[in-house]
Design a protein around this motif. Structure first.
Motif, PDB file in Angstrom:
ATOM      1  N   ARG A  94     -18.608  37.211 -65.874  1.00  0.00           N
ATOM      2  CA  ARG A  94     -17.712  36.688 -66.899  1.00  0.00           C
ATOM      3  C   ARG A  94     -18.161  37.222 -68.257  1.00  0.00           C
ATOM      4  O   ARG A  94     -19.279  37.708 -68.384  1.00  0.00           O
ATOM      5  N   PRO A  95     -17.314  37.175 -69.264  1.00  0.00           N
ATOM      6  CA  PRO A  95     -17.677  37.751 -70.557  1.00  0.00           C
ATOM      7  C   PRO A  95     -18.953  37.135 -71.117  1.00  0.00           C
ATOM      8  O   PRO A  95     -19.110  35.906 -71.113  1.00  0.00           O
ATOM      9  N   PRO A  96     -19.888  37.949 -71.578  1.00  0.00           N
ATOM     10  CA  PRO A  96     -21.141  37.428 -72.133  1.00  0.00           C
ATOM     11  C   PRO A  96     -20.896  36.443 -73.274  1.00  0.00           C
ATOM     12  O   PRO A  96     -19.970  36.600 -74.069  1.00  0.00           O
ATOM     13  N   PHE A  97     -21.767  35.456 -73.338  1.00  0.00           N
ATOM     14  CA  PHE A  97     -21.659  34.383 -74.330  1.00  0.00           C
ATOM     15  C   PHE A  97     -23.080  33.881 -74.587  1.00  0.00           C
ATOM     16  O   PHE A  97     -23.647  33.146 -73.781  1.00  0.00           O
ATOM     17  N   THR A 189     -13.040  35.119 -77.037  1.00  0.00           N
ATOM     18  CA  THR A 189     -12.912  35.451 -75.614  1.00  0.00           C
ATOM     19  C   THR A 189     -13.607  36.760 -75.267  1.00  0.00           C
ATOM     20  O   THR A 189     -13.789  37.070 -74.093  1.00  0.00           O
ATOM     21  N   VAL A 190     -13.979  37.545 -76.274  1.00  0.00           N
ATOM     22  CA  VAL A 190     -14.662  38.811 -76.039  1.00  0.00           C
ATOM     23  C   VAL A 190     -16.148  38.550 -75.797  1.00  0.00           C
ATOM     24  O   VAL A 190     -16.652  37.452 -76.062  1.00  0.00           O
ATOM     25  N   LEU A 236     -19.315  26.309 -80.604  1.00  0.00           N
ATOM     26  CA  LEU A 236     -19.384  26.488 -79.154  1.00  0.00           C
ATOM     27  C   LEU A 236     -18.140  25.937 -78.467  1.00  0.00           C
ATOM     28  O   LEU A 236     -17.623  26.539 -77.517  1.00  0.00           O
ATOM     29  N   TYR A 237     -17.635  24.819 -78.951  1.00  0.00           N
ATOM     30  CA  TYR A 237     -16.480  24.251 -78.265  1.00  0.00           C
ATOM     31  C   TYR A 237     -15.158  24.884 -78.689  1.00  0.00           C
ATOM     32  O   TYR A 237     -14.148  24.712 -78.007  1.00  0.00           O
ATOM     33  N   GLU A 238     -15.160  25.669 -79.762  1.00  0.00           N
ATOM     34  CA  GLU A 238     -14.023  26.553 -80.003  1.00  0.00           C
ATOM     35  C   GLU A 238     -14.050  27.709 -78.995  1.00  0.00           C
ATOM     36  O   GLU A 238     -13.000  28.129 -78.499  1.00  0.00           O
ATOM     37  N   VAL A 239     -15.249  28.195 -78.675  1.00  0.00           N
ATOM     38  CA  VAL A 239     -15.382  29.211 -77.632  1.00  0.00           C
ATOM     39  C   VAL A 239     -14.853  28.660 -76.307  1.00  0.00           C
ATOM     40  O   VAL A 239     -14.073  29.316 -75.604  1.00  0.00           O
ATOM     41  N   VAL A 240     -15.258  27.446 -75.975  1.00  0.00           N
ATOM     42  CA  VAL A 240     -14.790  26.816 -74.735  1.00  0.00           C
ATOM     43  C   VAL A 240     -13.265  26.692 -74.742  1.00  0.00           C
ATOM     44  O   VAL A 240     -12.596  27.027 -73.757  1.00  0.00           O
ATOM     45  N   ARG A 241     -12.716  26.213 -75.855  1.00  0.00           N
ATOM     46  CA  ARG A 241     -11.257  26.018 -75.930  1.00  0.00           C
ATOM     47  C   ARG A 241     -10.516  27.323 -75.667  1.00  0.00           C
ATOM     48  O   ARG A 241      -9.566  27.360 -74.868  1.00  0.00           O
ATOM     49  N   GLN A 242     -10.973  28.388 -76.333  1.00  0.00           N
ATOM     50  CA  GLN A 242     -10.281  29.665 -76.151  1.00  0.00           C
ATOM     51  C   GLN A 242     -10.473  30.213 -74.750  1.00  0.00           C
ATOM     52  O   GLN A 242      -9.530  30.738 -74.152  1.00  0.00           O
ATOM     53  N   LEU A 244     -10.936  28.612 -72.013  1.00  0.00           N
ATOM     54  CA  LEU A 244     -10.247  27.824 -70.995  1.00  0.00           C
ATOM     55  C   LEU A 244      -8.724  27.974 -71.081  1.00  0.00           C
ATOM     56  O   LEU A 244      -7.995  27.289 -70.384  1.00  0.00           O
ATOM     57  N   GLY A 245      -8.277  28.859 -71.971  1.00  0.00           N
ATOM     58  CA  GLY A 245      -6.846  29.135 -72.003  1.00  0.00           C
ATOM     59  C   GLY A 245      -6.160  28.804 -73.299  1.00  0.00           C
ATOM     60  O   GLY A 245      -4.945  29.032 -73.440  1.00  0.00           O
ATOM     61  N   GLY A 246      -6.903  28.240 -74.283  1.00  0.00           N
ATOM     62  CA  GLY A 246      -6.300  27.997 -75.584  1.00  0.00           C
ATOM     63  C   GLY A 246      -6.009  29.314 -76.270  1.00  0.00           C
ATOM     64  O   GLY A 246      -6.701  30.310 -76.074  1.00  0.00           O
ATOM     65  N   ALA A 247      -4.983  29.326 -77.074  1.00  0.00           N
ATOM     66  CA  ALA A 247      -4.573  30.574 -77.735  1.00  0.00           C
ATOM     67  C   ALA A 247      -5.674  31.045 -78.675  1.00  0.00           C
ATOM     68  O   ALA A 247      -6.244  30.268 -79.426  1.00  0.00           O
ATOM     69  N   SER A 248      -6.020  32.329 -78.603  1.00  0.00           N
ATOM     70  CA  SER A 248      -6.980  32.921 -79.505  1.00  0.00           C
ATOM     71  C   SER A 248      -6.246  33.668 -80.611  1.00  0.00           C
ATOM     72  O   SER A 248      -5.072  34.015 -80.465  1.00  0.00           O
ATOM     73  N   PRO A 249      -6.888  33.928 -81.754  1.00  0.00           N
ATOM     74  CA  PRO A 249      -6.224  34.622 -82.849  1.00  0.00           C
ATOM     75  C   PRO A 249      -5.702  36.004 -82.468  1.00  0.00           C
ATOM     76  O   PRO A 249      -4.766  36.497 -83.072  1.00  0.00           O
ATOM     77  N   ALA A 250      -6.344  36.634 -81.447  1.00  0.00           N
ATOM     78  CA  ALA A 250      -5.929  37.977 -81.056  1.00  0.00           C
ATOM     79  C   ALA A 250      -4.778  37.957 -80.061  1.00  0.00           C
ATOM     80  O   ALA A 250      -4.244  38.985 -79.703  1.00  0.00           O
TER      81      ALA A 250
END
Length: 251
Positions: A94-97, A189-190, A236-242, A244-250
C-alpha cells in the motif's frame, strides 16, 4: 543484552499480544479483577511465566507506583535502520505513510504520536539520535503498547534521511504553523512522509528547506500553537479520511 521495563495493564497486554519475547512478568500479589485476569490469560497464551510480588517490590522495580500492578521486563526496545524501514514499507502493498519527528524531547509526546500513528495505519516513525527522546519506558507506556506494533527508525541525520526518502519517491511534507497551505488542501493518498517539529521551536529551518512542501493547521482561537502530538494526530486522520475514500484535493 541490557533490559528495559514496560508497566501498566494495557501496554503489557499489547506487548504480550505482539509476540515479542519477555524476560519476566511481575504481577501484584493478591490483585484479582477482570483486567488482571486478562493480563494473566494473555501471559498464559504467550507462554510467559509470572512472578507475583508485593506492592513495594513492584514500586521499586518500576521506579514508580503508577504500574497498575503489572511490570514486564524485556530486552531493550530495538530500532530499525532507515533502510530496513523502507524495505518493510515497500513490501506492505500500500502507499507508504511515515511520520518523522524533529527533536521531540518530551517522552509523553513521542508516546502519544506513536500511539496515534499506529492507530491511523502509519507504517513507521523516524526519530533522530541526538537532541530527542528515544524509546524509554515512559514513551512505551505513553504509547499504550503501540511500540510493540509500529517500527521506529533512529537516524543520525534527519536531513539526509529526508533526501533518501525522496529518492524512494516519497513526498515529504513538513508541518509548520507559518505555512500558507492548509493540511486539508494536501493530497495525502500519495506515498508520503509527515514531518513535525519539537514542542518549543517547531521544525528547524534546515529541515523545512528539505521538505517538498509545508502545510499548516488553522488556529482560530487565541493560542498560537498546538501540542505536537495533537497536531500530528489531526493531520494523521486527514490522511485516514482521504485514504478511506474521502475526496482528496487532487481528485
Amino acid at each position: 543484552m541490557s533490559s528495559s521495563l514496560i508497566y501498566g495493564i494495557h501496554p503489557v497486554i499489547e506487548l504480550l499480544r505482539s509476540g515479542r519475547p519477555i524476560d519476566r512478568l511481575h504481577l501484584l500479589r493478591g490483585r484479582r479483577d477482570i483486567r488482571m485476569a486478562e493480563v494473566i490469560r494473555s501471559a498464559e497464551e504467550a507462554g510467559v511465566g509470572i512472578q507475583y510480588e508485593e506492592r513495594g517490590q513492584l514500586d521499586r522495580l518500576a521506579g514508580t507506583p503508577k504500574h497498575q500492578g503489572v511490570v514486564a521486563v524485556i530486552g531493550v526496545q530495538s530500532y530499525l535502520t532507515l533502510d530496513a524501514l523502507v524495505d518493510r514499507v515497500r513490501s506492505a502493498g500500500r502507499p507508504p505513510f511515515l511520520v518523522m519527528l524533529d527533536e521531540v524531547e518530551d517522552p509523553h509526546n513521542l508516546g502519544a504520536v506513536i500511539r496515534t500513528a499506529e492507530a491511523a495505519g502509519a507504517q513507521g516513525v523516524i526519530i533522530p539520535e541526538r537532541r530527542a527522546v528515544g524509546l524509554t519506558p515512559v514513551v512505551i507506556k505513553a504509547s499504550a503498547g503501540a511500540t510493540s506494533h509500529l517500527p521506529v527508525a533512529r537516524v543520525g541525520n534527519l536531513v539526509q534521511a529526508i533526501d533518501q526518502l525522496k529518492t524512494e519517491k516519497m513526498w515529504v511534507i513538513g508541518l509548520d504553523a507559518g505555512a500558507t497551505t492548509l493540511y486539508t488542501a494536501m493530497d495525502w493518498t500519495v506515498p508520503v512522509v509527515l514531518v513535525a517539529g519539537s514542542e518549543g521551536t517547531g521544525l528547524r529551518s534546515l529541515v523545512q528547506r528539505h521538505c517538498d512542501q509545508l502545510t499548516s493547521i488553522p488556529l482560530l482561537g487565541k493560542v498560537d500553537s498546538l501540542n505536537v502530538s495533537v497536531a500530528v494526530g489531526v493531520v494523521l486522520y486527514e490522511v485516514v479520511r482521504q485514504r478511506l475514500g474521502g475526496a482528496s484535493p487532487a481528485a
